[in-house]
Design a protein around this motif. Structure first.
Motif, PDB file in Angstrom:
ATOM      1  N   SER A 296       8.134  21.058   0.431  1.00 37.14           N
ATOM      2  CA  SER A 296       7.334  22.110   1.076  1.00 37.14           C
ATOM      3  C   SER A 296       6.565  22.912   0.033  1.00 37.14           C
ATOM      4  N   GLN A 297       7.179  23.135  -1.119  1.00 36.59           N
ATOM      5  CA  GLN A 297       6.518  23.866  -2.210  1.00 36.59           C
ATOM      6  C   GLN A 297       5.262  23.128  -2.656  1.00 36.59           C
ATOM      7  N   LEU A 298       5.366  21.813  -2.851  1.00 36.74           N
ATOM      8  CA  LEU A 298       4.207  21.033  -3.292  1.00 36.74           C
ATOM      9  C   LEU A 298       3.115  21.015  -2.224  1.00 36.74           C
ATOM     10  N   ILE A 299       3.523  20.922  -0.966  1.00 43.51           N
ATOM     11  CA  ILE A 299       2.546  20.871   0.118  1.00 43.51           C
ATOM     12  C   ILE A 299       1.829  22.213   0.271  1.00 43.51           C
ATOM     13  N   VAL A 300       2.597  23.306   0.340  1.00 42.86           N
ATOM     14  CA  VAL A 300       2.015  24.639   0.545  1.00 42.86           C
ATOM     15  C   VAL A 300       1.169  25.055  -0.655  1.00 42.86           C
ATOM     16  N   ASP A 301       1.712  24.903  -1.857  1.00 40.69           N
ATOM     17  CA  ASP A 301       0.964  25.317  -3.045  1.00 40.69           C
ATOM     18  C   ASP A 301      -0.213  24.378  -3.303  1.00 40.69           C
ATOM     19  N   GLY A 302      -0.064  23.118  -2.926  1.00 40.54           N
ATOM     20  CA  GLY A 302      -1.184  22.195  -3.033  1.00 40.54           C
ATOM     21  C   GLY A 302      -2.331  22.615  -2.125  1.00 40.54           C
ATOM     22  N   GLU A 303      -2.014  23.000  -0.900  1.00 42.11           N
ATOM     23  CA  GLU A 303      -3.053  23.481   0.033  1.00 42.11           C
ATOM     24  C   GLU A 303      -3.796  24.676  -0.550  1.00 42.11           C
ATOM     25  N   LYS A 309      -2.548  17.709   2.475  1.00 40.98           N
ATOM     26  CA  LYS A 309      -1.502  16.710   2.684  1.00 40.98           C
ATOM     27  C   LYS A 309      -2.086  15.551   3.476  1.00 40.98           C
ATOM     28  N   ALA A 310      -2.054  14.344   2.890  1.00 38.38           N
ATOM     29  CA  ALA A 310      -2.532  13.153   3.584  1.00 38.38           C
ATOM     30  C   ALA A 310      -1.375  12.409   4.251  1.00 38.38           C
ATOM     31  N   TRP A 311      -0.218  12.363   3.557  1.00 37.28           N
ATOM     32  CA  TRP A 311       0.935  11.634   4.111  1.00 37.28           C
ATOM     33  C   TRP A 311       2.195  12.081   3.388  1.00 37.28           C
ATOM     34  N   SER A 368      -4.739  14.843  -1.003  1.00 40.76           N
ATOM     35  CA  SER A 368      -6.110  14.436  -1.304  1.00 40.76           C
ATOM     36  C   SER A 368      -6.990  15.643  -1.606  1.00 40.76           C
ATOM     37  N   LYS A 369      -8.056  15.386  -2.360  1.00 41.92           N
ATOM     38  CA  LYS A 369      -9.051  16.416  -2.662  1.00 41.92           C
ATOM     39  C   LYS A 369     -10.441  15.795  -2.557  1.00 41.92           C
ATOM     40  N   GLY A 370     -11.301  16.427  -1.773  1.00 41.95           N
ATOM     41  CA  GLY A 370     -12.674  15.951  -1.652  1.00 41.95           C
ATOM     42  C   GLY A 370     -12.809  14.660  -0.884  1.00 41.95           C
ATOM     43  N   VAL A 371     -11.820  14.338  -0.038  1.00 42.67           N
ATOM     44  CA  VAL A 371     -11.859  13.114   0.767  1.00 42.67           C
ATOM     45  C   VAL A 371     -11.587  13.504   2.215  1.00 42.67           C
ATOM     46  N   ASP A 372     -12.547  13.266   3.094  1.00 39.30           N
ATOM     47  CA  ASP A 372     -12.353  13.608   4.499  1.00 39.30           C
ATOM     48  C   ASP A 372     -11.597  12.512   5.218  1.00 39.30           C
ATOM     49  N   ASN A 373     -10.473  12.886   5.834  1.00 43.74           N
ATOM     50  CA  ASN A 373      -9.722  11.972   6.690  1.00 43.74           C
ATOM     51  C   ASN A 373      -9.468  10.612   6.038  1.00 43.74           C
ATOM     52  N   PRO A 374      -8.802  10.575   4.895  1.00 49.82           N
ATOM     53  CA  PRO A 374      -8.570   9.289   4.218  1.00 49.82           C
ATOM     54  C   PRO A 374      -7.731   8.341   5.078  1.00 49.82           C
ATOM     55  N   GLN A 375      -8.077   7.072   5.034  1.00 55.00           N
ATOM     56  CA  GLN A 375      -7.332   6.031   5.758  1.00 55.00           C
ATOM     57  C   GLN A 375      -6.553   5.208   4.728  1.00 55.00           C
ATOM     58  N   LEU A 376      -5.257   5.471   4.629  1.00 58.71           N
ATOM     59  CA  LEU A 376      -4.433   4.884   3.579  1.00 58.71           C
ATOM     60  C   LEU A 376      -3.503   3.808   4.133  1.00 58.71           C
ATOM     61  N   LEU A 377      -3.033   2.956   3.245  1.00 60.09           N
ATOM     62  CA  LEU A 377      -2.122   1.895   3.662  1.00 60.09           C
ATOM     63  C   LEU A 377      -0.844   2.464   4.271  1.00 60.09           C
ATOM     64  N   CYS A 378      -0.337   3.542   3.710  1.00 55.87           N
ATOM     65  CA  CYS A 378       0.925   4.101   4.192  1.00 55.87           C
ATOM     66  C   CYS A 378       0.818   4.645   5.604  1.00 55.87           C
ATOM     67  N   MET A 379      -0.407   4.793   6.104  1.00 58.17           N
ATOM     68  CA  MET A 379      -0.600   5.284   7.462  1.00 58.17           C
ATOM     69  C   MET A 379      -0.551   4.163   8.498  1.00 58.17           C
TER      70      MET A 379
END
Length: 386
Positions: A296-303, A309-311, A368-379
């Protein structure tokens, strides 16, 4: 959690430091135990990982782990419109095993991507560069090196991805405990016999701020680890990327699960020759000290720093979606006999399975940064295309 015996040279140095200058926070003790020049666990000679070391990581189990990460990194490159220049920066690159598996896979499967690639190894211990260069000699034209200080200084800037495998769990942590008098921090002191712990007022208001920010509610007598360094690291990673992705693999939980009352004593563990204990004051400098991380720390501080958060999910989900079954079929087709085929199956089983394997103990976070709605393999849904 104290041990009266000082059994190592580093233990004596830290004890003398405390007796001369006063008590230190547990975070300072852990920093010295792991990173004291020439004497810390990660800064001294000797094998740390694998059969001859103290613990395994996923990359030591099978090269398929790195190959599958490489598949997702190729997807990163495509999602960034296949730029002519792309940097993979691996933080905590160690001996270079993961770098080798990733570079081998990309060079074989995607030569166009490989030809514009820079693989930047970021490692706190400078003596590892020679070993990394030797292991990665066939990829010499693709390599670059940086220290963690360079990442922190803001002098690096690139399009690409920053990856880490078990980086955050080895960062020094503060330990706090909720007492009848309020929040207290664990300090390491010294008596005639060795190390002893003392509970004192927090060394910084950042500790209480952390508990509020991630909505951590401790019960009386409950201990918890707080990794303040992780917040700064994720902000630096975000600043370094012009566009791209941050991929984190580690063991840990979201905040609510990490700080549950069932973990009354926190998550700190020590590793020595493939056995675990909860006493960081023995074998100082010779055993690893780790804690589970707060995703949660990485997600919140990353935002807050510009990373979306992509995945996020368990390692087994990530590996399956990245093509683990296809990789197993490929390996079995190439195996020279049934014994080699079985060896592949057992290793990949360890990477995937919960309850004794690594499948759900380890989590994967992609930002992700600077990528709109990335479509990744893990998705992907298992067995389906994207």
């Amino acid at each position: 959690m104290a041990d009266g015996t000082a059994t190592t040279k580093l233990a004596e140095i830290i004890l003398n430091r405390i007796r001369t200058s006063g008590d230190i926070t547990f975070a300072s003790f852990m920093e010295s135990a792991l990173y004291e020049p020439d004497l810390g666990y990660y800064t001294s000679a000797g094998r740390k990982v694998g059969a001859e070391g103290d613990f395994y990581t996923s990359m030591n189990v099978h090269s398929a782990f790195g190959r599958l990460i490489a598949q997702e990194i190729c997807r990163f490159w495509e999602q960034l419109d296949s730029p002519a220049s792309f940097t993979i920066a691996e933080a905590g690159a160690g001996g270079g095993q993961l770098a080798q598996d990733i570079l081998d896979a990309i060079s074989e499967d995607n030569p166009r991507f490989y030809n514009g690639l820079t693989y930047r190894l970021i490692e706190k211990e400078p003596s590892l560069q020679q070993a990394q260069a030797a292991r990665l000699s066939r990829h010499a034209d693709r390599l670059a090196w940086s220290s963690p200080d360079e990442l922190a200084s803001g002098t690096l800037s690139f399009t690409g991805c920053i990856i880490s495998n078990e980086l955050f769990d080895a960062m020094p942590v503060h330990i706090v405990e909720l007492t009848e008098a309020g929040l207290r921090e664990v300090y390491v002191s010294a008596n005639a016999d060795g190390f002893v712990e003392r509970l004192l007022p927090p060394s910084t208001p950042e500790l209480e701020k952390y508990l509020r920010k991630y909505e951590v509610r401790l019960l009386p007598g409950q201990r918890a680890e707080i990794n303040l360094a992780a917040s700064g690291w994720i902000a630096q990673a975000a600043a370094t990327l012009t566009r791209g992705f941050v991929l984190t693999i580690d063991y840990g939980f979201l905040s609510g699960e990490l700080y549950t009352p069932q973990r009354r004593n926190g998550t700190l563990l020590c590793y020595y020759k493939h056995s675990t204990n909860e006493n960081p004051y023995q074998l100082v400098g010779e055993q690893d000290i780790t804690t589970h991380i707060n995703f949660s720390q990485l997600i919140v501080d990353g935002e807050e720093a510009g990373l979306k958060k992509a995945w996020y999910g368990e390692q087994y989900r990530f590996l399956l979606s990245a093509g683990l079954m296809e990789e197993l079929i490929r390996l079995e087709a190439q195996a020279k006999d049934e014994q080699e085929s079985l060896k592949h199956r057992l290793a990949l089983k360890k990477l995937m399975l919960p309850e004794g394997g690594m499948g759900d103990t380890f989590k994967v976070l992609i930002q992700s940064k600077g990528v709109d709605n990335p479509q990744l393999l893990c998705m992907r849904k298992w067995g389906m295309g994207l």
